[in-house]
Design an enzyme around this catalytic site. Structure first.
Site, PDB file in Angstrom:
ATOM      1  N   GLY A   1      -0.440   8.674  -3.786  1.00 30.38           N
ATOM      2  CA  GLY A   1      -0.303   7.535  -2.878  1.00 30.38           C
ATOM      3  C   GLY A   1       0.956   7.666  -2.041  1.00 30.38           C
ATOM      4  O   GLY A   1       1.502   8.763  -1.899  1.00 30.38           O
ATOM      5  N   ASN A   2       1.413   6.570  -1.459  1.00 31.15           N
ATOM      6  CA  ASN A   2       2.667   6.594  -0.708  1.00 31.15           C
ATOM      7  C   ASN A   2       3.333   5.220  -0.804  1.00 31.15           C
ATOM      8  O   ASN A   2       2.817   4.329  -1.474  1.00 31.15           O
ATOM      9  CB  ASN A   2       2.430   7.032   0.743  1.00 31.15           C
ATOM     10  CG  ASN A   2       1.491   6.083   1.453  1.00 31.15           C
ATOM     11  OD1 ASN A   2       1.803   4.914   1.648  1.00 31.15           O
ATOM     12  ND2 ASN A   2       0.306   6.575   1.818  1.00 31.15           N
ATOM     13  N   HIS A   3       4.460   5.072  -0.122  1.00 32.31           N
ATOM     14  CA  HIS A   3       5.292   3.879  -0.334  1.00 32.31           C
ATOM     15  C   HIS A   3       4.918   2.685   0.545  1.00 32.31           C
ATOM     16  O   HIS A   3       5.624   1.683   0.549  1.00 32.31           O
ATOM     17  CB  HIS A   3       6.768   4.222  -0.079  1.00 32.31           C
ATOM     18  CG  HIS A   3       7.300   5.246  -1.031  1.00 32.31           C
ATOM     19  ND1 HIS A   3       7.441   5.007  -2.373  1.00 32.31           N
ATOM     20  CD2 HIS A   3       7.687   6.529  -0.839  1.00 32.31           C
ATOM     21  CE1 HIS A   3       7.918   6.079  -2.975  1.00 32.31           C
ATOM     22  NE2 HIS A   3       8.063   7.027  -2.050  1.00 32.31           N
ATOM     23  N   SER A   4       3.849   2.764   1.296  1.00 30.52           N
ATOM     24  CA  SER A   4       3.538   1.641   2.199  1.00 30.52           C
ATOM     25  C   SER A   4       3.240   0.368   1.402  1.00 30.52           C
ATOM     26  O   SER A   4       2.475   0.384   0.440  1.00 30.52           O
ATOM     27  CB  SER A   4       2.327   1.997   3.076  1.00 30.52           C
ATOM     28  OG  SER A   4       1.917   0.854   3.796  1.00 30.52           O
TER      29      SER A   4
ATOM     30  N   ALA B   1      -0.836   3.767   6.165  1.00 33.54           N
ATOM     31  CA  ALA B   1      -0.333   5.108   5.839  1.00 33.54           C
ATOM     32  C   ALA B   1      -1.430   5.778   5.010  1.00 33.54           C
ATOM     33  O   ALA B   1      -1.536   5.568   3.803  1.00 33.54           O
ATOM     34  CB  ALA B   1       0.964   5.005   5.060  1.00 33.54           C
TER      35      ALA B   1
END
Ligand code: PMT
Length: 399
Positions: free
Chosen positions: A209-212, A277
């Site tokens: 995943g990512n930090h959004s 994102a």
């Protein structure tokens, strides 16, 4: 902004701060707003009907029936209003409102209202901090109501804390801003917005995943809805909840799910803004069971995800298409590359090199880039950034 002709229905419930509403009514009436007041039965202990009716220039109502046996039509009252303001809103009235109780005229009016509802709570600090009050305020927000939070200060009990009714000027400004924002510049438009991250499953417990956080996309959705647009918000995993009733939320997890959701709606929208994102790659194989840590190293083969925005660019007909670019170097050059490659009308550049910008932050610093022009903006709250983006779109393409 003039409040001339605006119809404001004020419900006063029984709290010591009720006297402050006299000043508010005077200010509304000075601006030629029409004001009607309904009291809960206990509010009568705190304010004078004579004062309120003199200031509002209208009869003040509390009961379903008058002494002469005539009926006060709560539905007519509710439909008359452009906004309903509940101030002060006690813990008791708040609780009844969000749970559908209807044992007085004020609650019947509230339940019949179809217009925006503003709630200004006021109570002692422990009542305000109680989980049930917090939950009730959240429920009210879920219904699309606008909360004007209680302020910190000295309370009637002599204690100091959060629970004071917001000052009349604050309530006045909130209502005034509502009407000035309600110029409905995007009325009749449908806007699709992608927000948040995507999660790409590795096995049943792990993902890439990512930090959004979704803050930027949700701020855009709220602002577009406030301007009258119908918003389709396609959100990856995020703890946020949309508030405005014009926002239709479609939750997804992976990039593929986001892709499918987007193209369920894309043909019918006027504007699409991709602030999500999206993971560029996804595991080629998703393990059915939790992967055991038997080896010292572990390799996952990744395959490319569909580029949702690029596909929107390829399938573009009448839509105004706006992408985001999150960069860490050669920002403007990279963003311009994406503008061109993805066939966008505009790209919103934000850089992780700018302090206070990007993932998770409440603020962002953007540069709007079209084929013809570039406009940089200062670091601002994401709500203000959303206004800048939508205003730019309105001026450039919708005038
Ligand atoms: O959610 P927050 O915590 O508030 O953070 C906001 C944000 C930093 C996520 C947001 O402001 C932002 O920059 N969003 C885009 C992030 C991104 O993925 O940028 P990109 O440069 O990698 O992608 C370019 C564009 O293509 C983006 O509009 C993206 O949504 C889109 N894209 C990318 C890959 C893909 N497979 N499909 C896409 O649609």
């Amino acid at each position: 902004m003039s409040l001339e002709g605006k119809k404001i229905l004020i419900i006063i419930s029984g709290g010591i701060a009720a006297y402050k509403i006299n000043f508010l009514i005077r200010d509304f009436v000075k601006q030629n707003a029409e004001v009607k007041v309904v009291l809960t039965p206990s509010a009568e202990q705190f304010v004078s009907k004579v004062t309120l009716s003199t200031l509002s220039k209208n009869e003040v109502l509390t009961e379903f029936y008058n002494d002469n046996g005539t009926w006060n039509n709560h539905i007519e009252l509710a439909l008359w209003a452009d906004v309903v303001l509940v101030a002060p809103c006690t813990a008791n009235t708040l609780s009844k409102m969000v749970h559908g109780l209807c044992d007085n005229l004020a609650l019947a009016v509230y339940l019949s209202a179809k217009c925006p509802v503003f709630i200004a709570p006021a109570m002692d600090l422990d009542m305000y901090a109680h989980p049930s009050t917090k939950q009730n305020l959240e429920l009210a927000e879920d219904f699309g109501h606008i909360i004007i939070p209680a302020e910190y200060g000295e309370l009637a009990s002599g204690l100091v804390g959060q629970g004071r009714l917001a000052e009349p000027e604050t309530i006045y400004t909130t209502i005034e801003e509502h009407f000035s924002n309600a110029h409905q510049s995007l009325k009749g438009k449908t806007i699709l917005i992608t927000a948040g991250p995507t999660y790409e499953a590795i096995d049943p417990v792990r993902f890439i995943g990512n930090h959004s956080s979704g803050k930027m996309g949700y701020a855009l959705a709220e602002e577009a809805a406030r301007r009258g647009a119908q918003v389709i918000l396609i959100s990856g995993p995020s703890g946020l909840k949309p508030r405005h009733q014009n926002i239709q939320l479609h939750r997804v997890v992976s990039a593929k799910e986001m892709f499918n959701a987007v193209f369920q709606y894309y043909n019918a929208v006027d504007i699409a803004i991709a602030s999500a994102a999206v993971a560029d790659y996804t595991p080629k194989v998703v393990a059915d069971e939790k992967i055991k840590k038997n080896e010292d190293t572990f390799t996952i083969e990744l395959v490319k995800n569909p580029d949702i925005l690029k596909t929107m660019g390829e399938r573009k007909q009448h839509q105004i298409l706006v992408g985001f670019a999150l960069e860490t170097q050669n920002e403007v050059e990279n963003a311009k590359g994406k503008l061109h490659k993805k066939n966008l009308d505009m790209i919103v550049l934000n850089s992780l090199r700018d302090e206070g910008a990007g993932f998770q932050k409440d603020t962002n610093k953007i540069r709007l880039i079209t084929a013809e022009e570039e406009q940089p903006f200062a670091l601002k709250p994401k709500e203000e950034v959303a206004k800048d983006i939508l205003l730019f779109i309105e001026h450039k393409w919708l005038k």
